[in-house]
Design a protein around this motif. Structure first.
Motif, PDB file in Angstrom:
ATOM      1  N   PRO A  24       0.799  -1.232   0.000  1.00 23.16           N
ATOM      2  CA  PRO A  24       0.000   0.000   0.000  1.00 23.16           C
ATOM      3  C   PRO A  24       0.832   1.282   0.000  1.00 23.16           C
ATOM      4  O   PRO A  24       0.336   2.348  -0.334  1.00 23.16           O
ATOM      5  CB  PRO A  24      -0.816  -0.094   1.296  1.00 23.16           C
ATOM      6  N   TRP A  30      -0.271   5.020  -7.789  1.00 18.63           N
ATOM      7  CA  TRP A  30      -0.954   3.826  -8.280  1.00 18.63           C
ATOM      8  C   TRP A  30      -2.035   3.423  -7.293  1.00 18.63           C
ATOM      9  O   TRP A  30      -1.798   2.704  -6.321  1.00 18.63           O
ATOM     10  CB  TRP A  30       0.033   2.688  -8.510  1.00 18.63           C
ATOM     11  N   ALA A  31      -3.238   3.887  -7.552  1.00 25.45           N
ATOM     12  CA  ALA A  31      -4.362   3.692  -6.638  1.00 25.45           C
ATOM     13  C   ALA A  31      -4.672   2.219  -6.383  1.00 25.45           C
ATOM     14  O   ALA A  31      -5.196   1.866  -5.332  1.00 25.45           O
ATOM     15  CB  ALA A  31      -5.599   4.404  -7.179  1.00 25.45           C
ATOM     16  N   GLY A  32      -4.358   1.342  -7.320  1.00 24.32           N
ATOM     17  CA  GLY A  32      -4.649  -0.075  -7.154  1.00 24.32           C
ATOM     18  C   GLY A  32      -3.939  -0.710  -5.969  1.00 24.32           C
ATOM     19  O   GLY A  32      -4.396  -1.708  -5.425  1.00 24.32           O
ATOM     20  N   PHE A  33      -2.831  -0.112  -5.551  1.00 23.49           N
ATOM     21  CA  PHE A  33      -2.070  -0.665  -4.423  1.00 23.49           C
ATOM     22  C   PHE A  33      -2.653  -0.276  -3.064  1.00 23.49           C
ATOM     23  O   PHE A  33      -2.360  -0.914  -2.055  1.00 23.49           O
ATOM     24  CB  PHE A  33      -0.619  -0.197  -4.470  1.00 23.49           C
ATOM     25  N   ASP A  35      -5.410  -0.485  -1.332  1.00 19.79           N
ATOM     26  CA  ASP A  35      -6.171  -1.374  -0.449  1.00 19.79           C
ATOM     27  C   ASP A  35      -5.638  -2.810  -0.441  1.00 19.79           C
ATOM     28  O   ASP A  35      -6.329  -3.737  -0.028  1.00 19.79           O
ATOM     29  CB  ASP A  35      -7.647  -1.354  -0.823  1.00 19.79           C
ATOM     30  N   MET A  36      -4.404  -2.982  -0.850  1.00 20.52           N
ATOM     31  CA  MET A  36      -3.785  -4.306  -0.855  1.00 20.52           C
ATOM     32  C   MET A  36      -3.264  -4.638   0.546  1.00 20.52           C
ATOM     33  O   MET A  36      -3.060  -3.746   1.365  1.00 20.52           O
ATOM     34  CB  MET A  36      -2.627  -4.346  -1.864  1.00 20.52           C
TER      35      MET A  36
END
Length: 139
Positions: A24, A30-33, A35-36
């Motif tokens: 995160p 990089w918004a995709g990271f 909520d990881m």
């Protein structure tokens, strides 16, 4: 080939995984990271392994030379939480002129977390930067 840079050369480095090394926190770009799970990012593990290769080579390179990564083939096979200590172990397995190949592995306290191969090339830093500037000027 530079003196001392022969197959069999080994090196290892250790570090404590910080929050900034977790998925995160890789980058806000990089918004995709965001909520990881907060585990060691693959990119950070690969960077740590690459840095270990750089440090292995550094004592054997004359001033004005360094090495650049040219290929990465590393599997990230286990998750690691922040606060854990990881250790990268690298071994030079092939050296042909300026081209070098390493067998690499990374461990945490529980065991193997990543392994594979990494290739690097020895460069003359000044010449390399001059060529980049020339290439940029022609674009």
């Amino acid at each position: 080939m530079t003196r001392g840079m022969i197959p069999g050369l080994t090196h290892q480095e250790s570090m404590v995984v910080a929050e900034r090394h977790t998925v995160p926190h890789v980058t806000p770009d990089w918004a995709g990271f965001a909520d990881m799970p907060p585990v060691l990012a693959t990119a950070m593990m690969v960077g740590f392994i690459e840095n270990t290769c750089i440090l292995a080579l550094r004592p054997h390179l004359p001033p004005g030379q360094c090495s650049v990564g040219t290929h990465v083939d590393i599997s990230h096979i286990a998750a690691t939480l922040a606060g854990a200590t990881i250790t990268a172990q690298v071994e030079l397995i092939a050296a042909e002129g300026r081209r070098l190949e390493f067998r690499v592995a990374c461990y945490d306290e529980s065991g193997l977390i990543g392994e594979g191969r990494h290739r690097r090339a020895i460069i003359d830093t000044e010449h390399f930067m001059e060529r980049l500037e020339q290439n940029r000027a022609t674009r």
